[in-house]
Design an enzyme around this catalytic site. Structure first.
Site, PDB file in Angstrom:
ATOM      1  N   HIS A   1       1.937  -1.477  -8.669  1.00  0.00           N
ATOM      2  CA  HIS A   1       2.182  -2.589  -7.739  1.00  0.00           C
ATOM      3  C   HIS A   1       3.042  -3.665  -8.415  1.00  0.00           C
ATOM      4  O   HIS A   1       4.100  -4.035  -7.917  1.00  0.00           O
ATOM      5  CB  HIS A   1       0.825  -3.152  -7.290  1.00  0.00           C
ATOM      6  CG  HIS A   1       0.931  -4.395  -6.462  1.00  0.00           C
ATOM      7  ND1 HIS A   1       1.233  -4.370  -5.124  1.00  0.00           N
ATOM      8  CD2 HIS A   1       0.793  -5.702  -6.793  1.00  0.00           C
ATOM      9  CE1 HIS A   1       1.260  -5.614  -4.655  1.00  0.00           C
ATOM     10  NE2 HIS A   1       0.999  -6.441  -5.646  1.00  0.00           N
TER      11      HIS A   1
ATOM     12  N   ASP B   1       3.079  -8.994 -11.122  1.00  0.00           N
ATOM     13  CA  ASP B   1       2.489  -9.463  -9.860  1.00  0.00           C
ATOM     14  C   ASP B   1       2.326 -10.984  -9.887  1.00  0.00           C
ATOM     15  O   ASP B   1       2.621 -11.681  -8.912  1.00  0.00           O
ATOM     16  CB  ASP B   1       1.125  -8.773  -9.678  1.00  0.00           C
ATOM     17  CG  ASP B   1       0.605  -8.825  -8.246  1.00  0.00           C
ATOM     18  OD1 ASP B   1       1.415  -8.993  -7.315  1.00  0.00           O
ATOM     19  OD2 ASP B   1      -0.617  -8.683  -8.068  1.00  0.00           O
TER      20      ASP B   1
ATOM     21  N   HIS C   1       7.050  -9.695  -2.211  1.00  0.00           N
ATOM     22  CA  HIS C   1       6.021  -8.740  -1.789  1.00  0.00           C
ATOM     23  C   HIS C   1       6.456  -7.918  -0.565  1.00  0.00           C
ATOM     24  O   HIS C   1       6.047  -6.762  -0.429  1.00  0.00           O
ATOM     25  CB  HIS C   1       4.680  -9.433  -1.546  1.00  0.00           C
ATOM     26  CG  HIS C   1       3.853  -9.515  -2.794  1.00  0.00           C
ATOM     27  ND1 HIS C   1       4.077 -10.456  -3.758  1.00  0.00           N
ATOM     28  CD2 HIS C   1       2.835  -8.737  -3.261  1.00  0.00           C
ATOM     29  CE1 HIS C   1       3.211 -10.265  -4.755  1.00  0.00           C
ATOM     30  NE2 HIS C   1       2.441  -9.229  -4.478  1.00  0.00           N
TER      31      HIS C   1
ATOM     32  N   HIS D   1       8.451  -5.251  -2.053  1.00  0.00           N
ATOM     33  CA  HIS D   1       7.496  -4.270  -2.613  1.00  0.00           C
ATOM     34  C   HIS D   1       6.985  -3.344  -1.509  1.00  0.00           C
ATOM     35  O   HIS D   1       6.973  -2.119  -1.652  1.00  0.00           O
ATOM     36  CB  HIS D   1       6.312  -4.997  -3.278  1.00  0.00           C
ATOM     37  CG  HIS D   1       5.112  -4.111  -3.454  1.00  0.00           C
ATOM     38  ND1 HIS D   1       4.206  -3.876  -2.430  1.00  0.00           N
ATOM     39  CD2 HIS D   1       4.686  -3.370  -4.496  1.00  0.00           C
ATOM     40  CE1 HIS D   1       3.282  -3.025  -2.858  1.00  0.00           C
ATOM     41  NE2 HIS D   1       3.544  -2.707  -4.101  1.00  0.00           N
TER      42      HIS D   1
HETATM   43  N1  LIG Z   1      -5.972  -7.356  -2.076  1.00  0.00           N
HETATM   44  C1  LIG Z   1      -5.066  -8.022  -2.715  1.00  0.00           C
HETATM   45  O1  LIG Z   1      -5.013  -9.242  -2.616  1.00  0.00           O
HETATM   46  C2  LIG Z   1      -4.097  -7.290  -3.572  1.00  0.00           C
HETATM   47  C3  LIG Z   1      -3.228  -7.986  -4.411  1.00  0.00           C
HETATM   48  C4  LIG Z   1      -2.364  -7.266  -5.236  1.00  0.00           C
HETATM   49  C5  LIG Z   1      -2.388  -5.881  -5.233  1.00  0.00           C
HETATM   50  N2  LIG Z   1      -3.238  -5.217  -4.404  1.00  0.00           N
HETATM   51  C6  LIG Z   1      -3.296  -3.756  -4.369  1.00  0.00           C
HETATM   52  O2  LIG Z   1      -3.769  -3.284  -5.612  1.00  0.00           O
HETATM   53  C7  LIG Z   1      -3.318  -1.940  -5.794  1.00  0.00           C
HETATM   54  C8  LIG Z   1      -2.747  -1.737  -7.167  1.00  0.00           C
HETATM   55  O3  LIG Z   1      -3.742  -1.919  -8.115  1.00  0.00           O
HETATM   56  P1  LIG Z   1      -3.586  -1.447  -9.634  1.00  0.00           P
HETATM   57  O4  LIG Z   1      -2.184  -1.688 -10.070  1.00  0.00           O
HETATM   58  O5  LIG Z   1      -4.700  -2.040 -10.385  1.00  0.00           O
HETATM   59  O6  LIG Z   1      -3.709   0.120  -9.568  1.00  0.00           O
HETATM   60  P2  LIG Z   1      -4.828   1.116  -9.029  1.00  0.00           P
HETATM   61  O7  LIG Z   1      -6.009   0.399  -8.538  1.00  0.00           O
HETATM   62  O8  LIG Z   1      -4.126   2.066  -8.130  1.00  0.00           O
HETATM   63  O9  LIG Z   1      -5.156   1.960 -10.334  1.00  0.00           O
HETATM   64  C9  LIG Z   1      -5.801   1.448 -11.441  1.00  0.00           C
HETATM   65  C10 LIG Z   1      -5.938   2.600 -12.436  1.00  0.00           C
HETATM   66  O10 LIG Z   1      -6.424   2.067 -13.662  1.00  0.00           O
HETATM   67  C11 LIG Z   1      -7.429   2.876 -14.161  1.00  0.00           C
HETATM   68  N3  LIG Z   1      -8.266   1.976 -14.971  1.00  0.00           N
HETATM   69  C12 LIG Z   1      -8.969   0.911 -14.553  1.00  0.00           C
HETATM   70  N4  LIG Z   1      -9.542   0.282 -15.584  1.00  0.00           N
HETATM   71  C13 LIG Z   1      -9.184   0.953 -16.688  1.00  0.00           C
HETATM   72  C14 LIG Z   1      -9.438   0.764 -18.064  1.00  0.00           C
HETATM   73  N5  LIG Z   1     -10.156  -0.283 -18.491  1.00  0.00           N
HETATM   74  N6  LIG Z   1      -8.919   1.654 -18.933  1.00  0.00           N
HETATM   75  C15 LIG Z   1      -8.159   2.686 -18.501  1.00  0.00           C
HETATM   76  N7  LIG Z   1      -7.851   2.895 -17.203  1.00  0.00           N
HETATM   77  C16 LIG Z   1      -8.376   2.036 -16.319  1.00  0.00           C
HETATM   78  C17 LIG Z   1      -8.115   3.445 -12.954  1.00  0.00           C
HETATM   79  O11 LIG Z   1      -8.770   4.624 -13.255  1.00  0.00           O
HETATM   80  C18 LIG Z   1      -6.916   3.660 -12.019  1.00  0.00           C
HETATM   81  O12 LIG Z   1      -6.338   4.911 -12.267  1.00  0.00           O
HETATM   82  C19 LIG Z   1      -2.308  -1.682  -4.699  1.00  0.00           C
HETATM   83  O13 LIG Z   1      -2.959  -0.949  -3.701  1.00  0.00           O
HETATM   84  C20 LIG Z   1      -1.967  -3.075  -4.205  1.00  0.00           C
HETATM   85  O14 LIG Z   1      -1.511  -3.096  -2.881  1.00  0.00           O
HETATM   86  C21 LIG Z   1      -4.091  -5.908  -3.600  1.00  0.00           C
HETATM   87 ZN   LIG Z   2       0.775  -8.554  -5.503  1.00  0.00          ZN
END
Ligand SMILES: NC(=O)c1ccc[n+]([C@@H]2O[C@H](COP(=O)([O-])OP(=O)(O)OC[C@H]3O[C@@H](n4cnc5c(N)ncnc54)[C@H](O)[C@@H]3O)[C@@H](O)[C@H]2O)c1
Ligand SMILES: [Zn+2]
Length: 366
Positions: free
Chosen positions: A272, A171, A255, A258
Site C-alpha cells: 500500500h 503511507d 490515495h 493508489h
Molecule cells: N483502514 C485504513 O484506514 C487503511 C489505511 C491504510 C491502508 N489500509 C489498507 O491496509 C492494507 C495494507 O496493509 P499492509 O501493507 O500492512 O499489508 P497486509 O496487511 O496486506 O500484509 C501484511 C503482511 O505482513 C505480515 N506480517 C505482519 N506482521 C509481521 C511481522 N511482525 N513480521 C513478519 N511479517 C509480518 C503478514 O503476515 C502479512 O503478510 C491495504 O489493504 C490498504 O488498503 C487501510
Molecule cells: Zn494509506
C-alpha cells in the site's frame, strides 16, 4: 460546513507492551477473538492469549486468510458469533486489522488493533478498505466507532522486515500533502464529512516533520531490529499521527492514484505505502509544485528505499490504455482526488503519473 474531529479511545506504544494487552483491554469485554494470519499468530498468539487470559478473558484465535474481502469478513463473523466474542483483537498488517474492524462492527464487539508492522495507518482509523477476493480495491467502509484500543509493541515493529516500516513511511508521508490539499480546497472534506479542524491539519504536519527528522535513522535501526527513540518517533508517525492526520485532515490525489493503480494486476506485489508514494509524487506534479520540491521528495523517499517509478511498483512496460484506466479509476466521483483545490480530469492525472515516473527515473537513487 462544520468541523469534525474524532479519534480512537486509547493508544499505547512501547517496547514489550504486547504482554500488557489484557490489562489495557480488561474493561472492554469478557470473550476475545484474536484474528491474525498464520505468520502473525505464530508471533503473537501465545503472548497475547496469555495476557488476555490473565486479565480474565475467554480467548479464541482465528487464522485470517490474508484478504480484507466480504467473503472473509462473513466467514469470521460466523466464528465470532458462535463464540459470543465481545472483543475482536486484530493483529498484523492493514488487511488483518481492517477485517477485524469489519467483524467487530457486524457483531457489535469492541475492537482492539494490534499492528505487528508499522506499514499503514489502518490501526487507528474508523474505516476498512475492502477488496475483491482477487485483491482489487472495492470500497471504503465507514464505522460509527474508532478502535477502542490501539496497542503497538515497538519490539515487534523493529523485528519485522524493514520493507513494512519503509512502506508505512510512504503511507504517512502522503498525509500532510493530502491534508494540505484538502485544507486549501474550500469544499475539502475529511473522512467524517466535515471540514478539517486545525488540530487535524496540525497532526498531519507533525507527521511530516517527524519523518523528515527521524526516518533515515529509524530505518537504519530497524534494519538491525533495534528500537531507538527515532524508531519510536517514526512508529508513532506511521501509526497515530498518520491515522489521525488522514482521517481528520482529509486525503486527496495520492490515495486516489493508489486506488487507481490497484486496477493493474502487476502492482499487486507492491505494498500500500509503496504505491501511495508513487501517488504522492504524481500528486505533486498534478498540483504543479516547484521542481525543487518534487525532486527533493523523490530523493528523500528513494533513499529510504521507497519506489519512485512505475517499474519499481511492478509496471514494467507502461501501456497508454493502462494509465488511462488508472486515471479513470482515480477520478471516480466518490474519490478523494476531488479534495484537490482545483477541478481534476483523468487526462491531467494520466499525464501527471507519466511525468512523475520520468522524474522518478531522473532523480531516484535506486
Ligand atoms: N483502514 C485504513 O484506514 C487503511 C489505511 C491504510 C491502508 N489500509 C489498507 O491496509 C492494507 C495494507 O496493509 P499492509 O501493507 O500492512 O499489508 P497486509 O496487511 O496486506 O500484509 C501484511 C503482511 O505482513 C505480515 N506480517 C505482519 N506482521 C509481521 C511481522 N511482525 N513480521 C513478519 N511479517 C509480518 C503478514 O503476515 C502479512 O503478510 C491495504 O489493504 C490498504 O488498503 C487501510
Ligand atoms: Zn494509506
Amino acid at each position: 460546513m462544520e468541523k469534525l474531529f474524532a479519534s480512537p479511545a486509547k493508544y499505547v506504544q512501547g517496547r514489550g507492551v504486547a504482554s500488557q494487552l489484557g490489562d489495557h483491554a480488561s474493561s472492554l469485554g469478557e470473550s476475545a477473538l484474536l484474528l491474525g494470519d498464520e505468520t502473525v499468530l505464530g508471533l503473537v498468539e501465545d503472548s497475547v492469549t496469555a495476557s488476555l487470559e490473565s486479565a480474565g478473558f475467554e480467548t479464541r484465535a482465528v487464522t485470517f486468510d490474508g484478504e480484507a474481502s466480504q467473503t472473509e469478513i462473513e466467514r469470521i463473523v460466523d466464528v465470532a458469533e458462535a463464540e459470543g466474542s465481545d472483543v475482536v483483537v486484530g493483529a498484523g498488517g492493514g488487511k488483518g486489522i481492517d477485517t477485524a474492524k469489519a467483524v467487530a462492527d457486524a457483531t457489535g464487539a469492541a475492537t482492539v488493533s494490534m499492528p505487528t508492522v508499522a506499514s499503514t495507518d489502518a490501526p487507528t482509523s474508523s474505516l476498512s478498505v475492502i477488496y475483491s477476493d482477487h485483491g482489487e480495491f472495492e470500497a471504503y467502509r465507514f464505522y460509527d466507532r474508532h478502535p477502542d484500543l490501539v496497542l503497538v509493541d515497538t519490539e515487534l515493529i523493529a523485528a519485522a522486515p524493514t520493507r513494512f516500516f519503509v512502506s508505512g513511511i510512504g503511507d504517512a508521508l502522503a498525509t500532510w500533502y493530502e491534508a494540505d490539499a484538502a485544507r486549501r480546497d474550500t469544499d475539502g472534506e475529511n473522512f467524517f464529512g466535515g471540514r478539517p479542524t486545525r488540530a487535524g491539519t496540525a497532526l498531519a504536519e507533525l507527521c511530516y516533520e517527524t519523518l523528515q527528522d527521524h526516518a533515515a535513522s529509524a530505518v537504519e535501526a530497524v534494519e538491525r531490529d533495534a528500537v531507538t527513540e527515532s524508531v519510536e518517533a517514526v512508529t508513532e508517525a506511521n501509526t497515530l499521527l498518520s491515522g489521525l492526520g488522514f482521517e481528520n485532515g482529509g486525503i486527496a490525489a495520492a490515495h486516489s492514484i493508489h486506488n487507481g493503480l490497484t486496477q493493474l494486476e502487476s502492482t499487486h506485489d507492491a505494498s500500500h505505502g509503496e504505491k501511495v508514494n508513487v501517488g504522492t509524487i504524481s500528486q505533486l506534479v498534478l498540483e504543479g509544485k516547484p521542481d525543487g520540491q518534487v525532486a527533493e521528495t523523490i530523493r528523500f523517499t528513494s533513499e529510504l528505499g521507497l519506489p519512485v517509478t512505475l517499474a519499481e511498483i511492478g509496471v514494467d512496460d507502461v501501456e497508454a490504455a493502462d494509465l488511462d484506466a488508472v486515471a479513470e479509476a482515480a477520478c471516480a466521483d466518490d474519490e478523494t482526488i476531488h479534495n484537490e483545490p482545483f477541478a481534476v480530469e483523468p487526462a491531467a492525472v494520466r499525464d501527471a503519473i507519466l511525468t512523475a515516473d520520468a522524474l522518478g527515473h531522473k532523480h531516484g537513487a535506486n
